[in-house]
Design a protein around this motif. Structure first.
Motif, PDB file in Angstrom:
ATOM      1  N   ASP A 217     -10.091  -2.343 163.075  1.00 39.80           N
ATOM      2  CA  ASP A 217     -10.768  -2.721 161.825  1.00 39.80           C
ATOM      3  C   ASP A 217     -11.863  -3.746 162.083  1.00 39.80           C
ATOM      4  O   ASP A 217     -12.967  -3.664 161.507  1.00 39.80           O
ATOM      5  N   ARG A 218     -11.570  -4.717 162.934  1.00 45.20           N
ATOM      6  CA  ARG A 218     -12.551  -5.762 163.232  1.00 45.20           C
ATOM      7  C   ARG A 218     -13.764  -5.158 163.957  1.00 45.20           C
ATOM      8  O   ARG A 218     -14.907  -5.525 163.684  1.00 45.20           O
ATOM      9  N   GLU A 219     -13.495  -4.254 164.889  1.00 49.18           N
ATOM     10  CA  GLU A 219     -14.589  -3.590 165.610  1.00 49.18           C
ATOM     11  C   GLU A 219     -15.465  -2.797 164.655  1.00 49.18           C
ATOM     12  O   GLU A 219     -16.700  -2.838 164.734  1.00 49.18           O
ATOM     13  N   HIS A 220     -14.837  -2.085 163.718  1.00 46.56           N
ATOM     14  CA  HIS A 220     -15.585  -1.293 162.736  1.00 46.56           C
ATOM     15  C   HIS A 220     -16.456  -2.193 161.859  1.00 46.56           C
ATOM     16  O   HIS A 220     -17.651  -1.917 161.648  1.00 46.56           O
ATOM     17  N   ALA A 221     -15.878  -3.267 161.364  1.00 48.70           N
ATOM     18  CA  ALA A 221     -16.635  -4.182 160.509  1.00 48.70           C
ATOM     19  C   ALA A 221     -17.788  -4.819 161.260  1.00 48.70           C
ATOM     20  O   ALA A 221     -18.910  -4.946 160.726  1.00 48.70           O
ATOM     21  N   SER A 222     -17.550  -5.225 162.492  1.00 50.87           N
ATOM     22  CA  SER A 222     -18.612  -5.856 163.280  1.00 50.87           C
ATOM     23  C   SER A 222     -19.756  -4.889 163.536  1.00 50.87           C
ATOM     24  O   SER A 222     -20.939  -5.266 163.496  1.00 50.87           O
ATOM     25  N   LEU A 223     -19.425  -3.620 163.806  1.00 49.56           N
ATOM     26  CA  LEU A 223     -20.468  -2.622 164.044  1.00 49.56           C
ATOM     27  C   LEU A 223     -21.289  -2.390 162.779  1.00 49.56           C
ATOM     28  O   LEU A 223     -22.527  -2.325 162.836  1.00 49.56           O
ATOM     29  N   LEU A 224     -20.620  -2.265 161.645  1.00 55.46           N
ATOM     30  CA  LEU A 224     -21.360  -2.099 160.390  1.00 55.46           C
ATOM     31  C   LEU A 224     -22.297  -3.278 160.144  1.00 55.46           C
ATOM     32  O   LEU A 224     -23.442  -3.088 159.705  1.00 55.46           O
ATOM     33  N   ALA A 225     -21.834  -4.470 160.455  1.00 61.25           N
ATOM     34  CA  ALA A 225     -22.674  -5.656 160.255  1.00 61.25           C
ATOM     35  C   ALA A 225     -23.885  -5.617 161.183  1.00 61.25           C
ATOM     36  O   ALA A 225     -25.007  -5.907 160.758  1.00 61.25           O
ATOM     37  N   ARG A 226     -23.668  -5.245 162.444  1.00 60.82           N
ATOM     38  CA  ARG A 226     -24.794  -5.193 163.392  1.00 60.82           C
ATOM     39  C   ARG A 226     -25.811  -4.123 162.995  1.00 60.82           C
ATOM     40  O   ARG A 226     -27.013  -4.274 163.241  1.00 60.82           O
ATOM     41  N   LEU A 227     -25.328  -3.059 162.353  1.00 62.42           N
ATOM     42  CA  LEU A 227     -26.230  -1.977 161.937  1.00 62.42           C
ATOM     43  C   LEU A 227     -26.823  -2.213 160.550  1.00 62.42           C
ATOM     44  O   LEU A 227     -27.628  -1.413 160.077  1.00 62.42           O
ATOM     45  N   GLY A 228     -26.410  -3.299 159.895  1.00 58.17           N
ATOM     46  CA  GLY A 228     -26.968  -3.615 158.581  1.00 58.17           C
ATOM     47  C   GLY A 228     -26.451  -2.725 157.469  1.00 58.17           C
ATOM     48  O   GLY A 228     -27.099  -2.600 156.423  1.00 58.17           O
ATOM     49  N   ARG A 229     -25.288  -2.122 157.646  1.00 55.22           N
ATOM     50  CA  ARG A 229     -24.709  -1.227 156.632  1.00 55.22           C
ATOM     51  C   ARG A 229     -23.881  -2.058 155.648  1.00 55.22           C
ATOM     52  O   ARG A 229     -22.651  -2.033 155.659  1.00 55.22           O
ATOM     53  N   VAL A 230     -24.559  -2.805 154.783  1.00 48.89           N
ATOM     54  CA  VAL A 230     -23.881  -3.776 153.925  1.00 48.89           C
ATOM     55  C   VAL A 230     -23.009  -3.105 152.874  1.00 48.89           C
ATOM     56  O   VAL A 230     -21.905  -3.579 152.558  1.00 48.89           O
ATOM     57  N   THR A 231     -23.470  -1.990 152.311  1.00 49.19           N
ATOM     58  CA  THR A 231     -22.684  -1.304 151.277  1.00 49.19           C
ATOM     59  C   THR A 231     -21.350  -0.831 151.830  1.00 49.19           C
ATOM     60  O   THR A 231     -20.289  -1.029 151.216  1.00 49.19           O
ATOM     61  N   GLU A 232     -21.388  -0.198 153.008  1.00 50.36           N
ATOM     62  CA  GLU A 232     -20.146   0.250 153.631  1.00 50.36           C
ATOM     63  C   GLU A 232     -19.278  -0.931 154.039  1.00 50.36           C
ATOM     64  O   GLU A 232     -18.040  -0.868 153.973  1.00 50.36           O
ATOM     65  N   LEU A 233     -19.922  -2.001 154.449  1.00 45.17           N
ATOM     66  CA  LEU A 233     -19.183  -3.189 154.842  1.00 45.17           C
ATOM     67  C   LEU A 233     -18.474  -3.798 153.640  1.00 45.17           C
ATOM     68  O   LEU A 233     -17.335  -4.278 153.752  1.00 45.17           O
ATOM     69  N   ARG A 234     -19.119  -3.746 152.487  1.00 46.30           N
ATOM     70  CA  ARG A 234     -18.476  -4.271 151.272  1.00 46.30           C
ATOM     71  C   ARG A 234     -17.218  -3.482 150.947  1.00 46.30           C
ATOM     72  O   ARG A 234     -16.207  -4.045 150.516  1.00 46.30           O
ATOM     73  N   GLU A 235     -17.272  -2.159 151.141  1.00 44.13           N
ATOM     74  CA  GLU A 235     -16.086  -1.341 150.873  1.00 44.13           C
ATOM     75  C   GLU A 235     -14.908  -1.784 151.740  1.00 44.13           C
ATOM     76  O   GLU A 235     -13.765  -1.851 151.274  1.00 44.13           O
ATOM     77  N   LEU A 236     -15.197  -2.082 152.990  1.00 47.83           N
ATOM     78  CA  LEU A 236     -14.140  -2.580 153.874  1.00 47.83           C
ATOM     79  C   LEU A 236     -13.644  -3.935 153.401  1.00 47.83           C
ATOM     80  O   LEU A 236     -12.441  -4.213 153.421  1.00 47.83           O
ATOM     81  N   ALA A 237     -14.574  -4.801 153.013  1.00 49.85           N
ATOM     82  CA  ALA A 237     -14.230  -6.177 152.655  1.00 49.85           C
ATOM     83  C   ALA A 237     -13.485  -6.278 151.336  1.00 49.85           C
ATOM     84  O   ALA A 237     -12.954  -7.350 151.005  1.00 49.85           O
ATOM     85  N   THR A 238     -13.424  -5.191 150.572  1.00 47.86           N
ATOM     86  CA  THR A 238     -12.692  -5.198 149.301  1.00 47.86           C
ATOM     87  C   THR A 238     -11.480  -4.274 149.351  1.00 47.86           C
ATOM     88  O   THR A 238     -10.829  -4.053 148.330  1.00 47.86           O
ATOM     89  N   GLY A 239     -11.167  -3.760 150.550  1.00 43.78           N
ATOM     90  CA  GLY A 239     -10.043  -2.844 150.693  1.00 43.78           C
ATOM     91  C   GLY A 239      -8.969  -3.383 151.609  1.00 43.78           C
ATOM     92  O   GLY A 239      -8.888  -4.596 151.867  1.00 43.78           O
ATOM     93  N   PRO A 240      -8.142  -2.492 152.137  1.00 43.86           N
ATOM     94  CA  PRO A 240      -7.025  -2.923 153.003  1.00 43.86           C
ATOM     95  C   PRO A 240      -7.467  -3.649 154.274  1.00 43.86           C
ATOM     96  O   PRO A 240      -6.686  -4.400 154.860  1.00 43.86           O
ATOM     97  N   ALA A 241      -8.721  -3.413 154.710  1.00 42.91           N
ATOM     98  CA  ALA A 241      -9.204  -4.048 155.939  1.00 42.91           C
ATOM     99  C   ALA A 241      -9.930  -5.362 155.667  1.00 42.91           C
ATOM    100  O   ALA A 241     -10.669  -5.855 156.529  1.00 42.91           O
ATOM    101  N   ALA A 242      -9.718  -5.934 154.496  1.00 45.22           N
ATOM    102  CA  ALA A 242     -10.463  -7.131 154.104  1.00 45.22           C
ATOM    103  C   ALA A 242     -10.315  -8.271 155.108  1.00 45.22           C
ATOM    104  O   ALA A 242     -11.288  -8.983 155.405  1.00 45.22           O
TER     105      ALA A 242
END
Length: 477
Positions: A217-242
């Motif tokens: 989960d941490r690897e996925h979130a970090s990759l989304l952040a590096r790629l600037g995928r903020v919308t997808e990152l928000r979904e993670l940050a408000t779900g089970p992987a918060a």
């Protein structure tokens, strides 16, 4: 030169303290460091001398300093020596020096260093062959990823990582791959840096969904952040992987200037999470970075008297001090509950209070407070008094006060004050040599053992005034 002494120096911060070495380099005292490195066989001085000589292009002189250390076969010195030889243009000698031997305890570090020196010599394919020609483990996988970055060998690395990663995905319990789950993350990193970002993200998302590998989960979130995928990152940050995604999400919003959204998200989590401590800490850091110091303190001050890990008093004080707000940090030392102070918290709090007062121009008041207490209630009393004298502009008095005092902290403060006065040779002379430091450590632990034998305790605690680990320093860097 004794390898055990070098190991002790590195493991116990022995020899001349790194901060003092750096200060001497800043003052142009490279020749003094060379002298001490040779005369005392001091590892930190050797490293500092080599750094200074290489910065001036004096690579052969640097080899003259590091060579005797490298000749011991101690791996950190071997690697440092090989780097200097490369800078001298003596490539074959560097490779021979760093070529791994048979000492199993140094196996991973030796092969990593060998691969890095091969790359430094322009032999990238040979470095890959060296790493993959031996049994793979997770550290070797990451070494392979690290040494090939920017070397134009990503496709070859992916050809090596791909089959391992697929075996892990199919059956992570296979004996040949169950210790190689990091191959998943390693493959994703190389795909990302080679420009195949969609492929990297697809694999990473699938691994996280299937909970493959540690920290997926941490690897996925970090990759989304590096790629600037903020919308997808928000979904993670408000779900089970918060728990894994909130920090990358907040930092991504902050980087985009959307700090109000970041703050709102954190405040919502603080109000609703069962265990809000991590989110409170992130909120504290966010507000501090924005320069909203009073708001930051207000957001977490309800934790300041807690007797558990969620207490953010010290974190707030350190962050305020780093921002130069010693005055506000000092205010936090007042008003603590009697229950909090009764649990030995008064000792570290007082120590930090005096330091903050010294940094705030109130060293004289701090010294008055200190001297009003019984001597046995103040840890590291005499070096603290000396430091406060120096902060009050009474440097010569502080130096005179420190000279007869035993102990690591006393001579550390003394050496730093002498450097500040431009008395560089005296500063080095104030630092005991390695043999003396080792003897001091042995005496300390012998006293501690005798004390425990004389006064049995079932706590298992070591003596608090350990000269090698106790908290008082002259800097909170």
């Amino acid at each position: 030169m004794n390898v055990d002494d070098l190991v002790w120096q590195r493991g116990n911060a022995g020899g001349v303290p790194q901060k003092l070495v750096d200060a001497l380099l800043d003052h142009g005292c490279g020749d003094l460091l060379v002298e001490v490195a040779r005369g005392r066989e001091d590892w930190s001085c050797a490293q500092g001398a080599v750094r200074g000589l290489c910065a001036m292009g004096e690579f052969e002189r640097a080899w003259g300093v590091i060579g005797p250390f490298a000749a011991t076969g101690w791996q950190p010195a071997v690697r440092a020596g090989a780097d200097v030889l490369l800078r001298c243009g003596r490539v074959q000698q560097a490779l021979e020096l760093v070529r791994p031997g048979i000492r199993e305890e140094d196996a991973h570090d030796a092969w990593r260093d060998y691969a890095e020196v091969l790359v430094g010599a322009g032999l990238v394919d040979e470095a890959i062959d060296a790493l993959t020609g031996r049994p793979l483990d997770e550290r070797t996988l990451w070494t392979l990823v690290a040494v090939t970055e920017g070397q134009g060998r990503d496709e070859r690395v992916l050809e090596l990582l791909g089959p391992i990663a697929e075996k892990v995905r199919r059956d992570p319990g296979q004996s040949e791959v169950r210790h190689l789950s990091d191959a998943l993350s390693a493959q994703v990193r190389v795909l990302e840096r080679s420009g195949r970002t969609d492929e990297a993200l697809g694999l990473c998302a699938a691994d996280a969904a299937a909970m493959r590998g540690w920290g997926a989960d941490r690897e996925h979130a970090s990759l989304l952040a590096r790629l600037g995928r903020v919308t997808e990152l928000r979904e993670l940050a408000t779900g089970p992987a918060a728990a894994a995604a909130v920090r990358p999400y907040v930092e991504a919003l902050e980087a985009l200037g959307r700090t109000a959204e970041a703050e709102s998200h954190l405040r919502g989590l603080v109000e609703t999470a069962e265990y809000p401590g991590s989110y409170e800490n992130q909120l504290l850091e966010l507000l501090m970075r924005q320069g909203r110091f009073e708001d930051a303190v207000k957001a977490v001050e309800h934790t300041f008297d807690n007797l558990h890990d969620g207490n953010l008093l010290q974190a707030a004080m350190v962050l305020l001090a780093e921002q130069g707000r010693h005055d506000l940090a000092l205010e936090l030392t007042d008003g603590r509950s009697p229950d909090f102070l009764a649990h030995n918290e008064a000792f570290w709090l007082r120590d930090n209070r005096w330091w903050l007062m010294g940094e705030s121009g109130r060293a004289r008041d701090a010294r008055t407070e200190l001297l009003a207490l019984p001597a046995d209630e103040v840890d590291d009393r005499e070096p603290t008094i000396a430091w406060l004298l120096a902060q009050d502009g009474r440097v010569e008095e502080a130096i005179a006060h420190l000279r007869p005092l035993p102990g690591r902290r006393a001579w550390t403060v003394l050496a730093e004050l002498l450097v500040g006065q431009g008395r560089f040779a005296e500063a080095i002379a104030a630092v005991p040599d390695v043999a003396t430091q080792q003897e001091e450590e042995r005496r300390f632990w012998a006293r501690g053992t005798q004390s425990r034998e004389a006064t049995p305790s079932d706590t298992g605690d070591e003596p608090y005034d350990d000269p090698w680990t106790a908290p008082w320093t002259t800097s909170r860097e």
